[in-house]
Design a protein around this motif. Structure first.
Motif, PDB file in Angstrom:
ATOM      1  N   THR A  68      30.596  40.768  39.705  1.00 55.55           N
ATOM      2  CA  THR A  68      30.712  41.576  38.483  1.00 55.55           C
ATOM      3  C   THR A  68      29.339  41.594  37.789  1.00 55.55           C
ATOM      4  O   THR A  68      29.144  40.949  36.756  1.00 55.55           O
ATOM      5  CB  THR A  68      31.781  40.953  37.555  1.00 55.55           C
ATOM      6  OG1 THR A  68      31.516  39.549  37.434  1.00 55.55           O
ATOM      7  CG2 THR A  68      33.189  41.161  38.087  1.00 55.55           C
ATOM      8  N   GLU A  77      27.885  45.794  41.578  1.00 53.30           N
ATOM      9  CA  GLU A  77      28.281  46.476  40.337  1.00 53.30           C
ATOM     10  C   GLU A  77      28.888  47.826  40.701  1.00 53.30           C
ATOM     11  O   GLU A  77      28.311  48.575  41.469  1.00 53.30           O
ATOM     12  CB  GLU A  77      27.074  46.643  39.410  1.00 53.30           C
ATOM     13  CG  GLU A  77      27.336  47.476  38.168  1.00 53.30           C
ATOM     14  CD  GLU A  77      28.522  47.007  37.314  1.00 53.30           C
ATOM     15  OE1 GLU A  77      28.592  45.820  36.962  1.00 53.30           O
ATOM     16  OE2 GLU A  77      29.407  47.835  37.033  1.00 53.30           O
ATOM     17  N   ASN A  80      29.989  50.246  38.364  1.00 53.22           N
ATOM     18  CA  ASN A  80      29.870  51.320  37.379  1.00 53.22           C
ATOM     19  C   ASN A  80      28.532  52.048  37.540  1.00 53.22           C
ATOM     20  O   ASN A  80      27.466  51.432  37.443  1.00 53.22           O
ATOM     21  CB  ASN A  80      29.985  50.718  35.971  1.00 53.22           C
ATOM     22  CG  ASN A  80      29.951  51.784  34.904  1.00 53.22           C
ATOM     23  OD1 ASN A  80      28.916  52.401  34.671  1.00 53.22           O
ATOM     24  ND2 ASN A  80      31.068  52.025  34.276  1.00 53.22           N
ATOM     25  N   TYR A 118      31.251  34.550  42.394  1.00 57.57           N
ATOM     26  CA  TYR A 118      31.344  34.473  40.926  1.00 57.57           C
ATOM     27  C   TYR A 118      31.987  35.726  40.347  1.00 57.57           C
ATOM     28  O   TYR A 118      31.611  36.844  40.724  1.00 57.57           O
ATOM     29  CB  TYR A 118      29.914  34.301  40.379  1.00 57.57           C
ATOM     30  CG  TYR A 118      29.832  34.216  38.874  1.00 57.57           C
ATOM     31  CD1 TYR A 118      30.351  33.125  38.187  1.00 57.57           C
ATOM     32  CD2 TYR A 118      29.222  35.224  38.136  1.00 57.57           C
ATOM     33  CE1 TYR A 118      30.276  33.042  36.808  1.00 57.57           C
ATOM     34  CE2 TYR A 118      29.125  35.143  36.757  1.00 57.57           C
ATOM     35  CZ  TYR A 118      29.666  34.052  36.105  1.00 57.57           C
ATOM     36  OH  TYR A 118      29.583  33.980  34.736  1.00 57.57           O
ATOM     37  N   LEU A 146      28.582  47.501  27.021  1.00 55.03           N
ATOM     38  CA  LEU A 146      29.409  47.106  28.174  1.00 55.03           C
ATOM     39  C   LEU A 146      30.887  47.310  27.871  1.00 55.03           C
ATOM     40  O   LEU A 146      31.622  47.887  28.647  1.00 55.03           O
ATOM     41  CB  LEU A 146      29.187  45.629  28.493  1.00 55.03           C
ATOM     42  CG  LEU A 146      28.253  45.233  29.618  1.00 55.03           C
ATOM     43  CD1 LEU A 146      28.327  43.739  29.857  1.00 55.03           C
ATOM     44  CD2 LEU A 146      28.552  45.968  30.914  1.00 55.03           C
ATOM     45  N   VAL A 159      32.810  50.002  30.293  1.00 57.96           N
ATOM     46  CA  VAL A 159      33.543  49.431  31.430  1.00 57.96           C
ATOM     47  C   VAL A 159      35.051  49.497  31.232  1.00 57.96           C
ATOM     48  O   VAL A 159      35.566  49.080  30.202  1.00 57.96           O
ATOM     49  CB  VAL A 159      33.098  47.967  31.653  1.00 57.96           C
ATOM     50  CG1 VAL A 159      34.002  47.258  32.643  1.00 57.96           C
ATOM     51  CG2 VAL A 159      31.663  47.920  32.113  1.00 57.96           C
TER      52      VAL A 159
HETATM   53  C1  LIG Z   1      31.597  41.365  31.690  1.00 63.11           C
HETATM   54  S1  LIG Z   1      30.591  42.330  32.718  1.00 63.11           S
HETATM   55  C2  LIG Z   1      29.655  41.120  33.588  1.00 63.11           C
HETATM   56  C3  LIG Z   1      28.491  40.589  32.820  1.00 63.11           C
HETATM   57  C4  LIG Z   1      27.524  39.830  33.697  1.00 63.11           C
HETATM   58  N1  LIG Z   1      28.098  38.600  34.181  1.00 63.11           N
HETATM   59  C5  LIG Z   1      26.223  39.539  32.973  1.00 63.11           C
HETATM   60  O1  LIG Z   1      25.825  38.367  32.918  1.00 63.11           O
HETATM   61  O2  LIG Z   1      25.578  40.477  32.502  1.00 63.11           O
HETATM   62  C6  LIG Z   1      31.655  42.885  33.978  1.00 63.11           C
HETATM   63  C7  LIG Z   1      30.996  43.858  34.941  1.00 63.11           C
HETATM   64  O3  LIG Z   1      31.693  43.847  36.172  1.00 63.11           O
HETATM   65  C8  LIG Z   1      31.795  45.165  36.654  1.00 63.11           C
HETATM   66  N2  LIG Z   1      32.993  45.185  37.512  1.00 63.11           N
HETATM   67  C9  LIG Z   1      34.287  45.082  37.122  1.00 63.11           C
HETATM   68  N3  LIG Z   1      35.111  45.107  38.184  1.00 63.11           N
HETATM   69  C10 LIG Z   1      34.308  45.224  39.284  1.00 63.11           C
HETATM   70  C11 LIG Z   1      34.576  45.308  40.677  1.00 63.11           C
HETATM   71  N4  LIG Z   1      35.818  45.271  41.149  1.00 63.11           N
HETATM   72  N5  LIG Z   1      33.529  45.435  41.529  1.00 63.11           N
HETATM   73  C12 LIG Z   1      32.254  45.482  41.049  1.00 63.11           C
HETATM   74  N6  LIG Z   1      31.945  45.414  39.733  1.00 63.11           N
HETATM   75  C13 LIG Z   1      32.953  45.288  38.858  1.00 63.11           C
HETATM   76  C14 LIG Z   1      31.926  46.014  35.404  1.00 63.11           C
HETATM   77  O4  LIG Z   1      31.552  47.362  35.660  1.00 63.11           O
HETATM   78  C15 LIG Z   1      30.981  45.294  34.465  1.00 63.11           C
HETATM   79  O5  LIG Z   1      29.695  45.822  34.533  1.00 63.11           O
END
Ligand SMILES: C[S@@+](CC[C@H](N)C(=O)[O-])C[C@H]1O[C@@H](n2cnc3c(N)ncnc32)[C@H](O)[C@@H]1O
Length: 224
Positions: free
Chosen positions: A65, A86, A88, A136, A156, A160
């Motif tokens: 993520t 990622e 998005n 992770y 975000l 998202v």
């Molecule tokens: C809370 S943010 C993560 C923040 C990140 N850990 C950081 O330190 O900046 C969650 C992210 O995961 C992505 N995401 C959610 N589900 C996902 C998936 N199934 N596969 C890939 N990315 C995903 C979202 O688009 C979003 O950008």
């Protein structure tokens, strides 16, 4: 995410002389992503809770993520090799743009340890033969945090799409597919993941990290 949804969110992406910029027309707020801003969190990396959970270095870690790659930067700065996924497209554009305009040498060497890939993490997990020591997850929390979120976090949260059941299914499938250790970041007062076999939970002030073990129910994944 479709163009239509961004329109309805009143968020647009622009190319400027400083790289990509996103604008929230509703809040009249702009942001560009700069990895050079991560100097401070990287300097404090040894104090970070992730350093207490992952005790070794030179590990292969899959960050499912990616978001704005803060956690990936911390993990990479601790000497690990990160594959960041990622899904998005708008966030992906910001990540690629930010990587291309790093000025600080230390930040560049941290990001040289991070491979950035576009897509859904579960598709990646289904199709890879690579073994990861840790996988992770940091899905968006379902709980509203009381503290004022940073500008990056406000963007975000708006961009998202988050579906708790989809996220739980992804983790369930991952646990069955891999032999890796799995870390899930969660809000301190959430119980979203209580039904998993959790080995340990590391608690901070506002967040906690659950440690799980992959059960490798489907197939053997060979170490490259
Ligand atoms: C809370 S943010 C993560 C923040 C990140 N850990 C950081 O330190 O900046 C969650 C992210 O995961 C992505 N995401 C959610 N589900 C996902 C998936 N199934 N596969 C890939 N990315 C995903 C979202 O688009 C979003 O950008």
């Amino acid at each position: 995410m479709s163009r239509l949804l961004y329109d309805s969110l009143k968020i647009t992406l622009h190319k400027t002389s400083d790289g990509y910029q996103i604008i929230d027309h509703e809040k009249n707020m702009k942001m560009t992503l700069s990895f050079d801003d991560y100097c401070k969190i990287i300097q404090d990396n040894r104090k970070h809770q992730l350093n207490k959970i992952i005790k070794a270095n030179n590990l292969d870690i899959l960050d499912c993520t990616g978001g704005f790659a803060k956690d990936a930067a911390i993990l990479a700065s601790l000497g690990n090799n990160i594959t960041l996924i990622e899904q998005n497209p708008m966030i992906m554009s910001l990540l690629i743009d930010a990587r291309g305009k790093i000025k600080n040498d230390e930040i560049r060497s941290v990001f040289n340890r991070i491979k950035i890939k576009f897509g859904n993490c579960i598709d990646f997990i289904r199709n890879t033969n690579k073994h990861f020591d840790y996988i992770y997850f940091d899905f968006m929390f379902n709980i509203n945090k009381s503290a004022l979120p940073s500008k990056n976090e406000q963007f975000l949260r708006k961009i998202v799409k988050n579906d708790r059941n989809v996220n739980i299914n992804i983790i369930q499938e991952t646990v069955q597919r891999v032999v890796s250790k799995i870390i899930i970041k969660d809000h301190i007062s959430s119980n979203d993941y209580d039904n998993f076999d959790i080995i340990n939970t590391y608690k901070g002030k506002t967040v906690k990290y659950h440690l799980l073990e992959g059960k490798n129910g489907y197939r053997k994944i060979s170490k490259k």
